[in-house]
Design a protein around this motif. Structure first.
Motif, PDB file in Angstrom:
ATOM      1  N   ARG A  87       0.830  -1.215   0.000  1.00 10.74           N
ATOM      2  CA  ARG A  87       0.000   0.000   0.000  1.00 10.74           C
ATOM      3  C   ARG A  87       0.864   1.265   0.000  1.00 10.74           C
ATOM      4  NH1 ARG A  87      -1.190   3.192   4.102  1.00 10.74           N
ATOM      5  NH2 ARG A  87      -0.619   1.655   5.690  1.00 10.74           N
ATOM      6  N   ILE A  88       1.818   1.337   0.902  1.00  9.66           N
ATOM      7  CA  ILE A  88       2.656   2.531   1.007  1.00  9.66           C
ATOM      8  C   ILE A  88       3.553   2.676  -0.222  1.00  9.66           C
ATOM      9  CG2 ILE A  88       4.483   3.631   2.344  1.00  9.66           C
ATOM     10  CD1 ILE A  88       3.270   2.272   4.845  1.00  9.66           C
ATOM     11  N   GLY A  89       4.109   1.552  -0.691  1.00  7.98           N
ATOM     12  CA  GLY A  89       4.962   1.603  -1.872  1.00  7.98           C
ATOM     13  C   GLY A  89       4.213   2.057  -3.110  1.00  7.98           C
ATOM     14  N   LEU A  90       3.012   1.529  -3.307  1.00  8.06           N
ATOM     15  CA  LEU A  90       2.202   1.947  -4.457  1.00  8.06           C
ATOM     16  C   LEU A  90       1.740   3.392  -4.317  1.00  8.06           C
ATOM     17  CD1 LEU A  90       0.054  -1.243  -5.153  1.00  8.06           C
ATOM     18  CD2 LEU A  90       1.792  -0.244  -6.640  1.00  8.06           C
ATOM     19  N   ALA A  91       1.485   3.826  -3.091  1.00  8.93           N
ATOM     20  CA  ALA A  91       1.100   5.224  -2.878  1.00  8.93           C
ATOM     21  C   ALA A  91       2.214   6.165  -3.321  1.00  8.93           C
ATOM     22  CB  ALA A  91       0.772   5.445  -1.403  1.00  8.93           C
ATOM     23  N   VAL A 150       9.102  -2.310  -5.137  1.00  5.82           N
ATOM     24  CA  VAL A 150       7.937  -2.362  -4.250  1.00  5.82           C
ATOM     25  C   VAL A 150       7.262  -3.734  -4.327  1.00  5.82           C
ATOM     26  CG1 VAL A 150       5.585  -1.486  -3.922  1.00  5.82           C
ATOM     27  CG2 VAL A 150       7.493   0.110  -4.219  1.00  5.82           C
ATOM     28  N   LEU A 151       7.035  -4.237  -5.529  1.00  5.23           N
ATOM     29  CA  LEU A 151       6.368  -5.529  -5.687  1.00  5.23           C
ATOM     30  C   LEU A 151       7.207  -6.660  -5.094  1.00  5.23           C
ATOM     31  CD1 LEU A 151       4.951  -5.222  -9.331  1.00  5.23           C
ATOM     32  CD2 LEU A 151       3.698  -5.002  -7.177  1.00  5.23           C
ATOM     33  N   ASN A 152       8.503  -6.632  -5.318  1.00 10.60           N
ATOM     34  CA  ASN A 152       9.376  -7.683  -4.802  1.00 10.60           C
ATOM     35  C   ASN A 152       9.465  -7.657  -3.282  1.00 10.60           C
ATOM     36  OD1 ASN A 152      11.019  -9.438  -6.866  1.00 10.60           O
ATOM     37  ND2 ASN A 152      10.811  -7.432  -7.824  1.00 10.60           N
ATOM     38  N   VAL A 153       9.630  -6.471  -2.723  1.00  9.24           N
ATOM     39  CA  VAL A 153       9.744  -6.366  -1.267  1.00  9.24           C
ATOM     40  C   VAL A 153       8.431  -6.736  -0.592  1.00  9.24           C
ATOM     41  CG1 VAL A 153      10.141  -4.764   0.643  1.00  9.24           C
ATOM     42  CG2 VAL A 153      11.604  -4.682  -1.371  1.00  9.24           C
ATOM     43  N   ALA A 154       7.304  -6.317  -1.171  1.00  4.42           N
ATOM     44  CA  ALA A 154       6.007  -6.683  -0.606  1.00  4.42           C
ATOM     45  C   ALA A 154       5.792  -8.189  -0.668  1.00  4.42           C
ATOM     46  CB  ALA A 154       4.888  -5.955  -1.347  1.00  4.42           C
TER      47      ALA A 154
END
Length: 311
Positions: free
Chosen positions: A25-29, A285-289
């Protein structure tokens, strides 16, 4: 048979916390906010219809309608606004503002699901309406927002959770959505790496050279590239191995940290050398999430993909 079913169920529905969802959520924001701000001066120029646009939105949407009439596009909002006497420039300004507000809402976790849906719809519409000018970052932003809007929001780090005092989400449901994201990334990287391995351009460094000298990605001086040309085949082979080996080594607890670090480093290098900063950010972001929360103690065994399904 029963034991096999239990293993499959345990693999697809592990009990997880919502730390990965908060990361997503935070990364995509941040991704949305930076994306919108980077286009603030060119939003109308890129997405307007008619001759005043760089690439007419009308043409992109006519091509899009041949694929499916149900794919979201900004033309829908422009047509709706015209019924109320609003000009196209006004509608485009409103959509830009709404996308920015949706990103801010996701950042603080306010109306999280509504913000995710708005962000997904407007971004997908902008990406499809400007399809001639969109590239990989738009595809991965759409993927990330799609998972986010369907996931069990809000997470306990969000303002929604602190404000509404909702009950904790089902850990197995959280685990299912994270598992699907993990599998999706594994498929993407494996076939992307396999495609690279089938050609000779990545093995001899030719494709790396072409990527780095092609405008507008020609940030590194050609003289510097020539000086270090011996490293180009090594870079190409490393990329092939990292992507092809992703679905194997990212799942194993002993290699997960190093593989995740190498994948993130690869995207950082792409962002710096080619100026693809937003693409680098969305991939990190996708990888870390997907795999970052599992780097803590005691998390490794939960996603030992080969062991759970074949042992």
């Amino acid at each position: 048979m029963r034991a096999w079913k239990e293993r499959v169920a345990a693999f697809f529905f592990p009990t997880e916390s919502d730390a990965w969802l908060a990361t997503l959520r935070i990364g995509l924001a941040l991704q949305i906010i930076l994306y919108v701000l980077s286009l603030r001066n060119d939003w109308h120029y890129l997405l307007a219809g008619g001759a005043e646009a760089l690439a007419s939105r009308d043409l992109s949407e006519k091509i899009l309608s041949l694929e499916s009439p149900l794919i979201p596009r900004l033309g829908w909002l422009v047509a709706l606004g015209s019924r109320f006497g609003l000009l196209e420039t006004t509608i485009l300004a409103i959509t830009w503002t709404c996308l920015l507000l949706a990103g801010l809402g996701l950042l603080i976790g306010l109306f999280s699901r509504f913000s995710a849906i708005v962000a997904w719809f407007i971004h997908l519409g902008a990406a499809k309406s400007g399809g001639v000018l969109s590239y990989g970052v738009d595809n991965f932003m759409t993927i990330g927002l799609f998972y986010l809007m369907l996931s069990p929001l809000p997470d306990h780090y969000s303002l929604d959770q602190r404000w509404r005092k909702l009950r904790p989400k089902d850990g197995q449901l959280l685990g299912f959505f994270q598992r699907v994201l993990q599998l999706h990334l594994s498929v993407i990287y494996f076939f992307g790496g396999l495609t690279k391995c089938l050609g000779s351009g990545w093995w001899d460094g030719t494709n790396v050279w072409r990527a780095l000298i092609r405008p507008p990605s020609n940030i590194v001086a050609p003289e510097l590239l020539l000086h270090w040309k011996a490293l180009l085949p090594l870079a190409g082979i490393s990329i092939c191995l990292l992507e092809t080996g992703y679905p194997v080594f990212i799942w194993h607890k002993r290699t997960r940290k190093i593989w995740l670090a190498c994948i993130c480093a690869m995207h950082v290098a792409i962002g710096i050398t080619m100026g693809m900063y937003l693409f680098a950010l969305i991939m990190i972001v996708l990888n870390v999430a997907a795999f970052g929360p599992h780097l803590g103690a005691g998390q490794g065994e939960k996603i030992a993909f080969p062991r759970q399904l074949v042992s």
